[in-house]
Design a protein around this motif. Structure first.
Motif, mmCIF file in Angstrom:
data_model
loop_
_atom_site.group_PDB
_atom_site.id
_atom_site.type_symbol
_atom_site.label_atom_id
_atom_site.label_comp_id
_atom_site.label_asym_id
_atom_site.label_seq_id
_atom_site.Cartn_x
_atom_site.Cartn_y
_atom_site.Cartn_z
ATOM 1 N N UNK A 94 3.399 60.416 101.148
ATOM 2 C CA UNK A 94 2.580 61.650 101.452
ATOM 3 C C UNK A 94 2.703 62.763 100.792
ATOM 4 N N UNK A 95 3.854 62.828 99.907
ATOM 5 C CA UNK A 95 3.948 63.760 98.747
ATOM 6 C C UNK A 95 2.708 63.666 97.708
ATOM 7 N N UNK A 96 2.865 62.530 97.309
ATOM 8 C CA UNK A 96 1.678 62.128 96.325
ATOM 9 C C UNK A 96 0.240 62.539 96.773
ATOM 10 N N UNK A 97 0.104 62.056 98.115
ATOM 11 C CA UNK A 97 -1.400 62.479 98.643
ATOM 12 C C UNK A 97 -1.272 63.950 98.914
ATOM 13 N N UNK A 104 10.527 56.358 101.899
ATOM 14 C CA UNK A 104 9.135 55.851 101.418
ATOM 15 C C UNK A 104 7.893 56.404 101.681
ATOM 16 N N UNK A 105 7.998 56.489 103.104
ATOM 17 C CA UNK A 105 6.572 56.961 103.498
ATOM 18 C C UNK A 105 6.513 58.580 103.480
ATOM 19 N N UNK A 126 -0.290 56.411 107.048
ATOM 20 C CA UNK A 126 -0.163 55.512 106.069
ATOM 21 C C UNK A 126 -0.271 53.818 106.457
ATOM 22 N N UNK A 127 -1.255 53.213 105.801
ATOM 23 C CA UNK A 127 -1.225 51.850 106.270
ATOM 24 C C UNK A 127 0.281 51.046 105.949
ATOM 25 N N UNK A 128 0.244 50.172 106.757
ATOM 26 C CA UNK A 128 1.540 49.524 106.497
ATOM 27 C C UNK A 128 1.285 48.243 105.924
ATOM 28 N N UNK A 129 2.061 48.043 104.850
ATOM 29 C CA UNK A 129 1.775 46.616 103.888
ATOM 30 C C UNK A 129 1.548 45.428 104.718
ATOM 31 N N UNK A 130 0.818 44.592 104.326
ATOM 32 C CA UNK A 130 0.516 43.256 104.991
ATOM 33 C C UNK A 130 1.853 42.086 105.029
#
Length: 548
Positions: free
Chosen positions: A505-508, A500-501, A544-548
């Motif tokens: 990063x692929x999208x970014x 998922x991470x 990558x920011x972790x989800x809350x």
């Protein structure tokens, strides 16, 4: 007449200016041979004997004098006239003439006296009118006074020897803009020189240009107080406007007399890391400084250091000396802690050396100094520091060198020291941990340093603070390498999370996901995921920011 001058340098990259200055200012042919202190006496002696000189000279410094003395005892050249010169023999020459096969000792600046002595000897002329020499006559040692060269601009420069051209890119170039020092610190040989004198600055500039044109990268200025020269800013400006790529210029600066306007100018116009300043603080104990004739305005000094640090343009190195008079262990700890708080890139903790000829050595009984009789004459105790105290400081110095000066922890070690009573206490306690666990302080990998520090912090900090520094050390360690490093931590394996991470990063970035699988390292923190990639000796960091 075959004349040979020998330089034995501390390292291969060093250049012996002294023998070159004697060569280019001589009226006769002079040959040079350079070695390092790692070369065996046998090798040095063999090469000297192959040359078979009529006149043989050794350039003597604190790092080679013991080796030179060994060579003198072994070499057996009855048909050669042996001459010593250099700071190590200029101010205490009698014991060498008594105990070693030495014919003449040149004292102080040698460019003029060397030419006069050899010319006189070769032509059978009376040498009694000559200055700057010591020699034995009918079992009596003759000591002539040291006379300084009044006009340095009468000297030829040592930088234009054809035989040096090919080696210049691999050597440090040593530059003089002055000789002498305006200060009289009792532990320093420069205090014995009478006057501060200057070379013509245009001549200096010409030499720098010539050396850069021949691919010299590192320039070290030998001036004891470079900024005593009124043309300091002029030379800085010249270097800024004329330097070649990847060159570095190193200066010894007296920090409290440096004009803040010069610092501001360099902060604005100098490229980052073009200049390296070495500032000797030595001690912040005012009484101690007064006892060694050292004048220092601490407030101005510290303000200038802070101003230098402000833009991080100038590479800064500070020096301390342990063992100065009336500075006991507690006082030295205070000196160390005050200076360490300035958070400079490199802090060298040195130990007082009782150099031959210095005032402090001549008066060693006043403070009950004991010291090693062989070079570098380091002290072993005085009235205020026991041998155990000095060992305690040595232990701190070892950890300072490994964990601060070598740059393996540059973004986190300063903050770690704040979690302890003082920086000194931190480094000292770290050494005790090394000692208790028989950990090596000489041969190690960076990985080992991190593991050792983390284990030390785990038993010395409360859990939340330990966790904070553990995470910072993970980032620091992964940022340090240019190739995928051996990991001291192991994240819980979660293939779905990693995928998922990497997809984010692929999208970014537009990179293929295989790039991150092949070159990436995932590090998990409370608020962020970090991915470090290592390819073609280059590291990149993604967040990558972790989800809350």
């Amino acid at each position: 007449m075959k004349t040979l001058l020998v330089g034995i340098n501390a390292k291969y990259i060093h250049t012996n200016n002294a023998i070159r200055l004697l060569k280019v200012n001589a009226s006769f042919e002079v040959s040079l041979k350079e070695f390092t202190i790692k070369d065996s006496n046998e090798k040095i002696i063999e090469e000297i004997k192959e040359f078979s000189p009529k006149y043989l000279g050794f350039s003597c410094y604190i790092w080679n004098i013991e080796q030179v003395k060994q060579i003198l005892q072994e070499i057996n050249l009855p048909d050669s006239t042996i001459i010593l010169g250099g700071p190590e023999v200029s101010y205490d020459s009698e014991y060498l003439l008594k105990d070693y096969p030495v014919d003449y000792i040149l004292k102080g600046e040698g460019e003029i006296i060397f030419d006069k002595l050899i010319t006189s000897l070769n032509n059978g002329l009376d040498i009694s009118p000559l200055t700057n020499i010591s020699y034995k006559k009918n079992d009596t040692i003759i000591n002539k006074p040291i006379v300084e060269i009044k006009d340095l601009n009468t000297l030829k420069q040592p930088y234009y020897l054809i035989e040096d051209i090919n080696d210049l890119p691999n050597k440090i170039a040593y530059i003089e803009t002055s000789r002498g020092c305006p200060y009289k610190c009792s532990y320093c040989l420069s205090s014995l020189e009478e006057k501060l004198r200057f070379f013509d600055m245009e001549t200096v500039k010409k030499s720098i240009l010539h050396l850069m044109e021949n691919n010299v990268k590192t320039f070290k200025f030998l001036d004891r107080t470079f900024n005593a020269n009124k043309k300091t800013l002029d030379l800085f400006d010249f270097i800024i406007n004329n330097h070649y790529p990847n060159t570095v210029f190193q200066f010894e600066i007296t920090g409290d007399i440096l004009d803040p306007k010069i610092i501001e100018y360099l902060n604005e116009f100098a490229p980052k890391n073009l200049f390296r300043f070495e500032i000797g603080i030595q001690s912040t104990n005012e009484h101690t400084n007064s006892l060694v004739n050292r004048i220092q305005d601490k407030e101005k000094l510290f303000n200038n250091i802070i101003l230098i640090q402000d833009q991080n343009v100038i590479d800064l190195h500070l020096d301390l000396i342990a063992g100065l008079p009336k500075e006991n262990l507690e006082s030295f700890k205070n000196t160390f802690n005050e200076v360490y708080q300035l958070n400079v890139k490199e802090l060298q903790l040195g130990f007082l050396k009782m150099l031959r000829g210095t005032k402090i050595r001549n008066e060693y009984k006043i403070f009950d100094y004991t010291f090693n009789e062989t070079a570098p004459y380091e002290i072993t105790s005085n009235t205020d520091l026991s041998n155990d105290d000095l060992n305690d400081i040595h232990n701190t110095e070892k950890m300072l060198e490994i964990y601060h000066n070598r740059g393996f922890f540059k973004n986190v070690i300063f903050d770690i020291t704040k979690a302890f009573n003082s920086p000194y206490d931190f480094f000292n306690a770290l050494y005790a941990y090394y000692d208790e666990n028989n950990l090596p302080t000489l041969r190690y990998q960076v990985f080992d340093l991190y593991i050792n520090l983390i284990n030390f912090l785990k038993i010395n900090l409360e859990p939340s603070l330990y966790k904070k520094f553990y995470d910072l050390l993970k980032i620091e360690y992964l940022s340090l390498s240019k190739i995928k490093p051996k990991l001291f931590f192991h994240e819980k394996e979660d293939k779905k999370l990693k995928q998922d991470i990497y997809n984010i990063l692929v999208d970014k970035t537009g990179k293929d996901i295989n790039y991150f699988y092949k070159y990436g390292v995932l590090a998990i923190f409370d608020d962020y995921y970090y991915v470090f990639t290592y390819k073609n000796l280059s590291m990149k960091k993604y967040q990558v920011k972790r989800p809350l």
